[in-house]
Scaffold this active site. Structure first.
Site, PDB file in Angstrom:
ATOM      1  N   GLY A 125       0.771  -1.238   0.000  1.00  0.00           N
ATOM      2  CA  GLY A 125       0.000   0.000   0.000  1.00  0.00           C
ATOM      3  C   GLY A 125       0.802   1.288   0.000  1.00  0.00           C
ATOM      4  O   GLY A 125       0.279   2.342   0.369  1.00  0.00           O
ATOM      5  N   HIS A 144       5.700  -4.537 -23.662  1.00  0.00           N
ATOM      6  CA  HIS A 144       4.621  -5.490 -23.393  1.00  0.00           C
ATOM      7  C   HIS A 144       3.588  -4.806 -22.504  1.00  0.00           C
ATOM      8  O   HIS A 144       3.846  -3.757 -21.911  1.00  0.00           O
ATOM      9  CB  HIS A 144       5.172  -6.739 -22.701  1.00  0.00           C
ATOM     10  CG  HIS A 144       6.040  -6.434 -21.510  1.00  0.00           C
ATOM     11  ND1 HIS A 144       7.402  -6.303 -21.607  1.00  0.00           N
ATOM     12  CD2 HIS A 144       5.741  -6.201 -20.208  1.00  0.00           C
ATOM     13  CE1 HIS A 144       7.909  -6.008 -20.419  1.00  0.00           C
ATOM     14  NE2 HIS A 144       6.911  -5.937 -19.547  1.00  0.00           N
ATOM     15  N   ARG A 192      12.387   6.571 -18.213  1.00  0.00           N
ATOM     16  CA  ARG A 192      13.339   5.469 -18.243  1.00  0.00           C
ATOM     17  C   ARG A 192      12.653   4.351 -19.013  1.00  0.00           C
ATOM     18  O   ARG A 192      11.517   3.968 -18.689  1.00  0.00           O
ATOM     19  CB  ARG A 192      13.706   5.043 -16.825  1.00  0.00           C
ATOM     20  CG  ARG A 192      14.634   3.794 -16.759  1.00  0.00           C
ATOM     21  CD  ARG A 192      13.802   2.549 -16.553  1.00  0.00           C
ATOM     22  NE  ARG A 192      14.582   1.381 -16.173  1.00  0.00           N
ATOM     23  CZ  ARG A 192      14.093   0.151 -16.103  1.00  0.00           C
ATOM     24  NH1 ARG A 192      12.816  -0.081 -16.379  1.00  0.00           N
ATOM     25  NH2 ARG A 192      14.841  -0.847 -15.739  1.00  0.00           N
ATOM     26  N   ASP A 217      12.046   0.700 -20.012  1.00  0.00           N
ATOM     27  CA  ASP A 217      12.235  -0.687 -19.626  1.00  0.00           C
ATOM     28  C   ASP A 217      12.654  -1.489 -20.853  1.00  0.00           C
ATOM     29  O   ASP A 217      12.164  -1.253 -21.966  1.00  0.00           O
ATOM     30  CB  ASP A 217      10.915  -1.223 -19.050  1.00  0.00           C
ATOM     31  CG  ASP A 217      11.034  -2.618 -18.502  1.00  0.00           C
ATOM     32  OD1 ASP A 217      11.882  -2.833 -17.626  1.00  0.00           O
ATOM     33  OD2 ASP A 217      10.268  -3.495 -18.944  1.00  0.00           O
ATOM     34  N   GLU A 238      17.182   1.138 -20.370  1.00  0.00           N
ATOM     35  CA  GLU A 238      17.685  -0.001 -19.606  1.00  0.00           C
ATOM     36  C   GLU A 238      18.480  -0.911 -20.545  1.00  0.00           C
ATOM     37  O   GLU A 238      17.919  -1.590 -21.397  1.00  0.00           O
ATOM     38  CB  GLU A 238      16.545  -0.804 -18.975  1.00  0.00           C
ATOM     39  CG  GLU A 238      17.062  -2.000 -18.171  1.00  0.00           C
ATOM     40  CD  GLU A 238      15.992  -3.017 -17.832  1.00  0.00           C
ATOM     41  OE1 GLU A 238      16.257  -3.892 -16.979  1.00  0.00           O
ATOM     42  OE2 GLU A 238      14.899  -2.970 -18.417  1.00  0.00           O
ATOM     43  N   HIS A 285      16.028  -2.660  -8.403  1.00  0.00           N
ATOM     44  CA  HIS A 285      14.970  -3.612  -8.086  1.00  0.00           C
ATOM     45  C   HIS A 285      15.205  -4.965  -8.735  1.00  0.00           C
ATOM     46  O   HIS A 285      14.493  -5.933  -8.426  1.00  0.00           O
ATOM     47  CB  HIS A 285      13.618  -3.052  -8.543  1.00  0.00           C
ATOM     48  CG  HIS A 285      13.513  -2.889 -10.027  1.00  0.00           C
ATOM     49  ND1 HIS A 285      14.246  -1.962 -10.736  1.00  0.00           N
ATOM     50  CD2 HIS A 285      12.753  -3.538 -10.950  1.00  0.00           C
ATOM     51  CE1 HIS A 285      13.952  -2.050 -12.016  1.00  0.00           C
ATOM     52  NE2 HIS A 285      13.040  -3.005 -12.176  1.00  0.00           N
ATOM     53  N   ASP A 286      16.181  -5.065  -9.634  1.00  0.00           N
ATOM     54  CA  ASP A 286      16.478  -6.314 -10.328  1.00  0.00           C
ATOM     55  C   ASP A 286      17.719  -7.014  -9.784  1.00  0.00           C
ATOM     56  O   ASP A 286      18.150  -8.024 -10.358  1.00  0.00           O
ATOM     57  CB  ASP A 286      16.674  -6.055 -11.824  1.00  0.00           C
ATOM     58  CG  ASP A 286      15.363  -5.766 -12.542  1.00  0.00           C
ATOM     59  OD1 ASP A 286      14.340  -6.343 -12.154  1.00  0.00           O
ATOM     60  OD2 ASP A 286      15.365  -4.951 -13.477  1.00  0.00           O
ATOM     61  N   ASP A 317      14.691 -10.474  -5.901  1.00  0.00           N
ATOM     62  CA  ASP A 317      13.246 -10.242  -5.866  1.00  0.00           C
ATOM     63  C   ASP A 317      12.547 -11.468  -5.269  1.00  0.00           C
ATOM     64  O   ASP A 317      12.803 -12.598  -5.700  1.00  0.00           O
ATOM     65  CB  ASP A 317      12.790  -9.977  -7.304  1.00  0.00           C
ATOM     66  CG  ASP A 317      11.295 -10.072  -7.503  1.00  0.00           C
ATOM     67  OD1 ASP A 317      10.554  -9.824  -6.544  1.00  0.00           O
ATOM     68  OD2 ASP A 317      10.884 -10.389  -8.641  1.00  0.00           O
ATOM     69  N   ARG A 359      12.897  -6.089  -2.271  1.00  0.00           N
ATOM     70  CA  ARG A 359      11.773  -5.152  -2.401  1.00  0.00           C
ATOM     71  C   ARG A 359      10.954  -5.104  -1.115  1.00  0.00           C
ATOM     72  O   ARG A 359       9.735  -4.919  -1.153  1.00  0.00           O
ATOM     73  CB  ARG A 359      10.895  -5.555  -3.594  1.00  0.00           C
ATOM     74  CG  ARG A 359      11.648  -5.624  -4.919  1.00  0.00           C
ATOM     75  CD  ARG A 359      10.775  -6.141  -6.062  1.00  0.00           C
ATOM     76  NE  ARG A 359      11.556  -6.270  -7.297  1.00  0.00           N
ATOM     77  CZ  ARG A 359      11.041  -6.671  -8.460  1.00  0.00           C
ATOM     78  NH1 ARG A 359       9.757  -7.002  -8.529  1.00  0.00           N
ATOM     79  NH2 ARG A 359      11.811  -6.756  -9.546  1.00  0.00           N
TER      80      ARG A 359
END
Length: 629
Positions: A174, A249, A334, A336, A365, A438-439, A507, A511
């Protein structure tokens, strides 16, 4: 034959100008073989890759003698060409002997547009929106995707497959735009100048990389009014906003594909009707259940970026997605998986972004050297002008981590100098440099443990927490790495919570939610001090770089802009070292002055796992960094 004393492509005495060159540049080559070699002729062979591999030969003329060496020199015209030139140098003797140097890369780019400097100069802060800050526990009722919400902010993200064996990423915490607004002053105190958001548009997964509706802010985050207010307040504080554009995508659950019928059917999705206006966006091998998707993941159906209606919707239309959100307050995009987008698509997006906001920035990226990246059999034009202004600099991350974990500083220098020689200067200085994203695993854990520990079960990595010894080791290395990150050309990019001591492997363990009230205050103060120095130091923001030492654990380089100079020195080893100085200097991080009183040599001490930001004592600019640490 690769003797750098004969020819060094990174030395302006051998190739001038240095590095990548704008189209129209006349490039001068100078080769200096030893006279004892008896070479009488040097031939430059250049292959213009983007001109159907056309080959041009130039004879370098004998120009004289320098000591015990002959000097051959000649020029190559680039004309209107844009692309890569691959060249070799063949040395020939009167007796028929020959030797060849190369092949070498020459990057020729289009410099007709000015790249805005704001992004590369300042600190970027990456936010994973669901996990940064929440104001209240949201109610997911009525939201697409069958979401659940963690009641406690401190709970662990779900990582196990559901009863169907699928990891659905439908558990949310949230975090919201209102929560980010609440912490804008915190970010500004860190020295943040750009906030980079992972996707904020409606999407059923907590990462939101499967876009459901590009026209809507995800309702758990807020709405467009909240976004506009966030941008307004960030701008007032001197910060800009960069959005994540996921255009390769969409989501399976989206208004465009509508794989499960979650969206209203007034305008059917591609999976509902072959008459859908969105049907041409996708490639079905068997409608409606077999289609191209990103890396074969069914929940991320791939789009046809060359489809005219898709181009109009995302880029070309007067109120296209790219233009609309820039006009709503964003300052850049940015992209992706940029190397999976056609060059023509990226070029059109770049043009549209500049039309909507003249100083908008587009960052791509790309995980490798973006100057010579081949994707899907095509050499990409990422940084040749009119495409990406800069790229995510994963080569920097890889080289920095290798160095921090005990690798030789020479390899770091070699890797970074290779990029500097291949990249247009604007792209090098607009790179998004990061130690973690985050990757990737949390940088603190990686530096404390020494590896991503993929040999262990995922359940082990989920439960893992560093020991006091591992945490202390990771923290010391992170402080060292942060100095390298903040002092290097390009935008230092801080992944949310790295400054607070967050740990975790891949991940979703990288996160977790931001530990408000439980931050590592020493780390926060360290990053705040570095942000302060970066904000006022023109040498760090846009200065030249020259290496002073790169040997084993010691790495030192100088950043220079006009009259300002800063010497950055790091010792990643377990033994003390020292660095020779040309004059008295002060360390901005500790306040120490070198040489120390009574010292017999002009040098700076470098204790184990230590970094220093050294400025000439006579030109010391007051930042009061010591007090903030």
């Amino acid at each position: 034959m690769t003797n750098p004393f004969i020819f060094d492509p990174r030395d302006p005495e051998s190739k001038f100008p240095y590095g990548a060159v704008p189209a129209g540049t006349q490039v001068r080559f100078t080769v200096r073989p030893p006279r004892a070699g008896g070479y009488s002729r040097v031939i430059l062979t250049a292959r213009f890759e983007s001109r159907d591999n056309a080959v041009v030969e130039r004879i370098l003329l004998w120009h004289g003698i320098e000591g015990a060496r002959d000097v051959f020199t000649g020029t190559l015209e680039t004309g209107e060409y844009v692309g890569l030139v691959w060249y070799t140098l063949r040395l020939e003797g009167l007796d028929g002997r020959s030797a060849e140097l190369g092949k070498y890369q020459l990057t020729v780019y289009d410099d007709s547009e000015t790249v805005p400097g704001w992004f590369g100069e300042g600190l970027t802060y990456q936010i994973f929106p669901d996990r940064f800050r929440r104001r209240a526990i949201p109610d997911p009722t009525g939201m697409v995707g069958g979401r659940t919400v963690h009641q406690s902010w401190e709970e662990e993200p779900v990582y196990l497959p559901d009863e169907h064996g699928e990891i659905r990423n439908r558990d949310f915490f949230g975090g919201s735009l209102a929560g980010v607004r609440e912490k804008l002053t915190y970010l500004r105190r860190l020295g943040v100048e750009t906030i980079y958001f992972c996707p904020i548009f409606e999407g059923v997964e907590n990462h939101r990389y499967g876009t459901g509706d590009y026209e809507k802010i995800d309702p758990m985050l807020g709405d467009e009014a909240q976004f506009r207010l966030l941008c307004e307040e960030a701008h007032h504080l001197g910060m800009r906003i960069m959005l994540d554009g996921v255009f390769n995508h969409t989501g399976y659950i989206s208004r465009y594909f509508n794989g499960d019928g979650s969206y209203p059917s007034e305008v059917p999705g591609a999976a509902q009707s072959t008459e859908s206006p969105y049907y041409p966006w996708y490639h079905f091998t068997h409608w409606p259940d077999r289609y191209d998707s990103w890396w074969g993941i069914y929940s991320l159906p791939a789009v046809n970026e060359s489809e005219s209606t898709y181009l109009d919707y995302i880029i070309r239309g007067e109120n296209s997605i790219v233009k609309r959100w820039l006009r709503a307050g964003a300052d850049g995009w940015r992209l992706d998986v940029a190397d999976e987008l056609p060059d023509s698509f990226v070029h059109a997006l770049h043009t549209a972004a500049r039309e909507a906001k003249k100083d908008a920035v587009v960052i791509g990226e790309v995980w490798e050297d973006g100057s010579n990246k081949i994707a899907y059999g095509v050499r990409r034009k990422h940084i040749l002008g009119g495409h990406c202004d800069g790229l995510m600099n994963y080569p920097f991350r890889n080289a920095a981590i290798s160095y921090l974990l005990g690798g030789d500083a020479r390899w770091f220098r070699e890797t970074m100098e290779g990029l500097r020689a291949n990249y247009p200067s604007t792209a090098y200085y607009s790179a998004m440099n990061a130690l973690g994203t985050h990757d990737t695993p949390r940088i603190l854990t990686l530096l404390g443990v020494g590896s991503p520990c993929t040999e262990y079960p995922k359940s082990w990595r989920a439960d893992f927490r560093m020991s006091e010894e591992e945490y202390a080791r990771g923290k010391a290395r992170l402080k060292l790495g942060a100095v390298l990150l903040y002092a290097f050309p390009g935008s230092p990019t801080l992944y949310y919570g790295d400054e607070a001591g967050m740990e975790g492997f891949e991940d979703p363990f990288n996160r977790r939610t931001f530990p408000w009230g439980r931050e590592d205050s020493e780390l926060v103060s360290w990053f705040t001090a570095l942000g302060c120095i970066r904000s006022w130091s023109q040498a760090l923001r846009k200065g030249d770089i020259s290496y002073v030492e790169a040997d084993g654990p010691v790495l030192a380089f100088r950043r220079t802009w006009e009259e300002e100079s800063m010497l950055v020195a790091l010792n990643a080893g377990a033994e003390p070292a020292s660095l020779p100085l040309s004059g008295p200097m002060k360390d901005l991080l500790t306040g120490e002055v070198f040489p120390a009183p009574g010292a017999r040599t002009m040098e700076a001490a470098l204790p184990p796992c230590t970094a220093r930001l050294l400025v000439p004592l006579r030109l010391h600019l007051a930042c009061r960094a010591k007090e903030t640490i």
